[in-house]
Design a protein around this motif. Structure first.
Motif, PDB file in Angstrom:
ATOM      1  N   ASP A  62      -7.473   0.769   0.240  1.00 54.28           N
ATOM      2  CA  ASP A  62      -6.676   1.751   0.958  1.00 54.28           C
ATOM      3  C   ASP A  62      -7.147   3.168   0.624  1.00 54.28           C
TER       4      ASP A  62
ATOM      5  N   VAL B 170      -5.386   1.963   5.628  1.00 50.78           N
ATOM      6  CA  VAL B 170      -6.549   1.137   5.346  1.00 50.78           C
ATOM      7  C   VAL B 170      -7.803   2.001   5.373  1.00 50.78           C
TER       8      VAL B 170
ATOM      9  N   MET C  75       0.808  -1.217   0.000  1.00 47.85           N
ATOM     10  CA  MET C  75       0.000   0.000   0.000  1.00 47.85           C
ATOM     11  C   MET C  75       0.847   1.277   0.000  1.00 47.85           C
TER      12      MET C  75
END
Length: 600
Positions: free
Chosen positions: A219, A192, A187
């Motif tokens: 994300d 998140v 990510m």
């Protein structure tokens, strides 16, 4: 570290786990048969325990005749200054045998016994950076997969990107804290935004001889990741369910609410988000303050409301509901706007304008209603607005329900074809500010829910939803009350009947001492309130976290499914024994009398 709890969840232990733990501590006394009847969720495990230990049946029968609270005899890893309540073992017998799993700012995960605060296990995820010690950007993400109500769940923890380290996803066993699987999440510096379980436990993927729950991670950079990454089964599940997956985003920086769909039905291709709708609020001079979605969607609920005259009102139950509160300061005075949206289509189901309202704002949503707490600077007070949504559907009577009418067939509806609900709204005056809000939960949703509020006066206040009812009638001549204009336009279908025990509307919501949960224990800087059902429909388990930790069972409608502590068990058993003895004696006498009559 527990003073910096940022997120917490309840984990329900299964019967097998409870049995294994109790067998590991044989010095504890066995519960009576009365507790077995109440602990329905752990009945198989309790029966197995009785079969394995038949010698203790006599002790169990003695406990049944004169039930007493069990004393906890084993040593526990308690927090400093904690005293185990005398009713902790009694609560465990009635389905409160749960773990409270909490994650802190320091990057630690704790599992606490709900009834005793015993530290069952802890896990350190690494030191956090100094520049994010007081923010949420470095707090690990934590969620139970597939859901908190599932018979078997896994704890998913995603570590933040701190100090140049990559983010990592960990699958944990909630009972022991053991790491089942771990892998890196590509990510970058994003965090998140949402986690979507791909399926229930029966479709868990086998990875290195270990079953782990597959999920889709979205994300903040709008990237879509399917984990475990090397599991082809997970990618296949993501491709099969892509058409039914949606995501919404509340951007407090750009002051916009957006909805997305997941595109990608090819398991070998990378999935992406496609924007479906957006609600521009910044261009209208509005600032996003808070957002909330319905709580306790994994538990059952009651889809109708029965009035006093036995007619039915159909609740507008939409799991994709989204409530957004904004502040408009373009004029000389501030005002608030409450939007109730469908997060799939972006349709505004209800909009409410509150002149003079200002932040801070706290929102709570559940079933078919939304509650918003805010302050009114001009009137120097705090107010609470409740909005309840119903379907514009007439009651067809009991005959269609009993014999099945033309509307009784199960139908699948699209979110684009749902009817517009009928909103009912009412405003109340509350005596204090609020730092956090929550809603009680029960297994079947039969017990009336309560709104839990952490007040700035260091109290935890419980208000029944029956009191915050927008259908409450106004007294005769009360035309100047807040919301009286909206009440005048209420359809006759939703007006309270004469037989319905609804109290008249009173704008001031007094704080009753009996509704304060923490009594003389002050609760400072409460940041969150969570709740979970117990085996009793009347009882909900509540946990508050922040600077302090607080746990308590809450009974909105009192303990209507439990015998009182002063119940005379001896008299009941003596009465039953006497009736059985008289029945046996009468039967023997009647058989002898019949035999003598035949020999005459």
């Amino acid at each position: 570290a527990l003073a910096g709890v940022r997120r917490a969840v309840f984990y329900s232990r299964t019967a097998a786990a409870t049995l294994a733990e109790r067998l590991a501590h044989p010095e504890e006394e066995v519960a009576g048969l009365g507790a077995l009847a109440a602990q329905l969720t752990a009945l198989p495990g309790q029966l197995a325990e009785l079969v394995a230990q038949p010698a203790k049946l006599v002790a169990a029968f003695a406990a049944l005749v004169s039930p007493k609270r069990r004393s906890l005899q084993r040593d526990m890893n308690l927090l400093p200054g904690v005293t185990v309540p005398s009713s902790s073992e009694e609560l465990r017998d009635f389905g409160a045998d749960k773990l409270v799993i909490a994650v802190t700012r320091a990057g630690k995960v704790f599992a606490l016994e709900a009834t005793t605060s015993e530290v069952v296990w802890r896990l350190y995820l690494g030191a956090g950076a100094e520049d994010c010690a007081r923010t949420d950007s470095c707090t690990p993400w934590m969620e139970l997969l597939p859901a908190a109500s599932a018979p078997v769940s896994e704890l998913l923890v995603v570590t933040p990107a701190v100090g140049g380290q990559g983010q990592e996803a960990l699958w944990l066993e909630p009972l022991t804290g053991a790491v089942l699987h771990r892998e890196n999440v590509p990510m970058g510096s994003a965090s998140v935004a949402a986690v979507v379980p791909l399926h229930q436990w029966d479709r868990a993927v086998d990875l290195t001889h270990q079953l782990v729950q597959p999920f889709m991670l979205i994300d903040t950079a709008r990237g879509v990741h399917t984990l475990p990454a090397k599991a082809s089964e997970a990618k296949k599940l993501a491709a099969e369910n892509a058409e039914r997956m949606f995501h919404y985003e509340v951007d407090t920086t750009a002051q916009v609410v957006q909805g997305f769909a997941v595109r990608g039905s090819d398991p070998n291709a990378k999935q992406e988000l496609v924007r479906l709708w957006n609600l521009e609020l910044g261009s209208a001079g509005e600032k996003l303050l808070a957002a909330a979605s319905p709580e306790h969607r994994e538990w059952d609920h009651v889809p109708v409301h029965i009035k006093g005259d036995a007619t039915i009102l159909y609740k507008y139950i939409n799991g994709n509901l989204l409530a957004v509160a904004t502040e408009d300061s373009s004029g000389n005075a501030t005002s608030l706007n409450l939007y109730v949206l469908d997060s799939i289509t972006g349709h505004v189901l209800h909009q409410s304008h509150i002149p003079g309202g200002a932040g801070p704002v706290n929102l709570a949503a559940c079933d078919n209603w939304v509650v918003m707490h805010y302050q009114h600077p001009k009137k120097t007070r705090f107010e609470l607005t409740v909005v309840e949504l119903f379907q514009a559907k007439a009651d067809d009577g009991p005959w269609d329900i009993i014999f099945g009418g033309r509307h009784m067939t199960n139908q699948t509806k699209s979110a684009h074809h749902l009817e517009t609900p009928v909103p009912l709204q009412q405003t109340y005056i509350v005596p204090s500010g609020v730092t956090a809000m929550g809603v009680t939960a029960t297994l079947k949703g039969i017990t009336p829910r309560s709104i839990l509020m952490a007040l700035t006066t260091e109290h935890i206040l419980r208000i029944s939803k029956d009191i915050l009812n927008p259908r409450r009638p106004y007294p005769a001549g009360a035309t100047t009350a807040p919301g009286a204009k909206d009440k005048a336009g209420m359809p006759a279908q939703f007006a309270p009947s004469k037989e319905e025990p609804l109290p008249p509307y009173a704008p001031l919501m007094a704080m009753k001492p009996t509704d304060v949960l923490n009594y003389y224990h002050p609760m400072t800087q409460v940041e969150g309130i969570i709740s979970s059902p117990s085996a009793l429909e009347s009882t909900s388990l509540v946990f508050c976290y922040g600077l302090d930790l607080f746990f308590m069972p809450v009974q909105t409608a009192k303990a209507y499914d439990v015998l009182s502590p002063g119940f005379n068990y001896v008299f009941v058993y003596a009465s039953v024994s006497l009736v059985v003895a008289l029945w046996a004696a009468t039967s023997i006498w009647a058989s002898k009398k019949a035999l003598q009559d035949r020999w005459k």
